[in-house]
Design a protein around this motif. Structure first.
Motif, PDB file in Angstrom:
ATOM      1  N   ARG A  99       0.838  -1.206   0.000  1.00 10.01           N
ATOM      2  CA  ARG A  99       0.000   0.000   0.000  1.00 10.01           C
ATOM      3  C   ARG A  99       0.865   1.245   0.000  1.00 10.01           C
ATOM      4  O   ARG A  99       0.562   2.234  -0.676  1.00 10.01           O
ATOM      5  CB  ARG A  99      -0.911   0.018   1.231  1.00 10.01           C
TER       6      ARG A  99
ATOM      7  N   GLU B 107      -5.562   6.689  -8.395  1.00 10.08           N
ATOM      8  CA  GLU B 107      -6.338   7.007  -7.192  1.00 10.08           C
ATOM      9  C   GLU B 107      -5.785   6.259  -5.987  1.00 10.08           C
ATOM     10  O   GLU B 107      -5.536   5.059  -6.038  1.00 10.08           O
ATOM     11  CB  GLU B 107      -7.807   6.642  -7.408  1.00 10.08           C
TER      12      GLU B 107
ATOM     13  N   SER C 298      -5.971   4.620  -2.277  1.00 13.48           N
ATOM     14  CA  SER C 298      -6.940   4.044  -1.348  1.00 13.48           C
ATOM     15  C   SER C 298      -6.643   4.553   0.056  1.00 13.48           C
ATOM     16  O   SER C 298      -5.499   4.496   0.514  1.00 13.48           O
ATOM     17  CB  SER C 298      -6.862   2.511  -1.373  1.00 13.48           C
ATOM     18  N   TYR C 299      -7.665   5.053   0.738  1.00 12.45           N
ATOM     19  CA  TYR C 299      -7.477   5.582   2.080  1.00 12.45           C
ATOM     20  C   TYR C 299      -8.149   4.710   3.145  1.00 12.45           C
ATOM     21  O   TYR C 299      -8.453   5.188   4.234  1.00 12.45           O
ATOM     22  CB  TYR C 299      -7.993   7.011   2.152  1.00 12.45           C
ATOM     23  N   ASP C 300      -8.379   3.436   2.842  1.00  7.75           N
ATOM     24  CA  ASP C 300      -8.924   2.526   3.840  1.00  7.75           C
ATOM     25  C   ASP C 300      -7.920   2.355   4.986  1.00  7.75           C
ATOM     26  O   ASP C 300      -6.705   2.333   4.759  1.00  7.75           O
ATOM     27  CB  ASP C 300      -9.214   1.156   3.214  1.00  7.75           C
TER      28      ASP C 300
END
Length: 213
Positions: free
Chosen positions: A23, A38, A40-42
């Motif tokens: 990540r 884009e 991912s901000y999970d």
């Protein structure tokens, strides 16, 4: 941010899982124009039960001096702040009789309010949406994007070119109410993305400027 396929991994601690390192690699790739996608901000934030402040903690109502351009003077104000200082440097267990270290904060602003101000000042339509997308992709060196902490809240941005210091003695006075003072704490992904963003903002190596010439 010229991290090679192998060299960037060596900068990370061994306890991070392969998933977390993967990540981070995707996040770091945003600094290469040809690799932007884009993010991912999970799992950007972590549950906190620790009774001390960490680098990357978001604190409520930090006192700071705000520049009023109309009066050309500073005014006292209170703002949400993101701790930028190293955790060890602001640890209250590290007592320093000589050279005590203060706590550095970046002020936080509601992203929607920031966009509304841009709209008032003439930025609109496609340009405004492009700006929003670029912020969320971490493309501006002086802005660190933070996704909403809870569903009923707005996204935030940290302004890295408006950093201010806060007395370490005042931080000590907040420990007793730390659960009320701290809004959120960054998880591994958010923390290391912040570190790389700070490195990119302050230390772009090489700087492409010949200081001898």
């Amino acid at each position: 941010m010229a991290f090679g396929e192998r060299s960037w991994v060596e900068l990370l601690p061994s306890y991070l899982t392969s998933e977390n390192k993967g990540r981070l690699q995707k996040g770091i790739e945003q600094f290469y124009p040809e690799n932007r996608s884009e993010i991912s901000y999970d799992n950007f934030y972590r549950d906190f039960g620790h009774k001390y402040f960490l680098q990357g903690d978001i604190i409520l109502d930090v006192r700071m001096a705000n520049w009023n351009s109309s009066t050309a003077s500073y005014e006292k104000t209170y703002i949400e702040g993101l701790i930028l200082s190293n955790t060890c440097d602001i640890s209250l267990e590290n007592k320093r009789d000589v050279n005590p270290k203060q706590c550095l904060f970046a002020p936080l602003i509601n992203l929607e309010e920031f966009l509304a101000d841009l709209s008032i000042n003439g930025l609109s339509g496609d340009k405004l949406e492009t700006f929003r997308k670029n912020v969320k992709s971490q493309l501006y060196s002086n802005i660190f994007y933070l996704p909403k902490i809870r569903e009923n809240q707005n996204d935030r941005i940290a302004l890295l070119d408006k950093i201010f210091w806060f007395p370490i003695e005042e931080m000590e006075s907040l420990i007793d109410t730390i659960d009320e003072e701290r809004i959120a704490s960054l998880d591994h992904y958010g923390f290391y993305l912040l570190n790389f963003k700070l490195s990119y903002h302050f230390c772009r190596l090489p700087e492409q400027c010949d200081r001898v010439a």
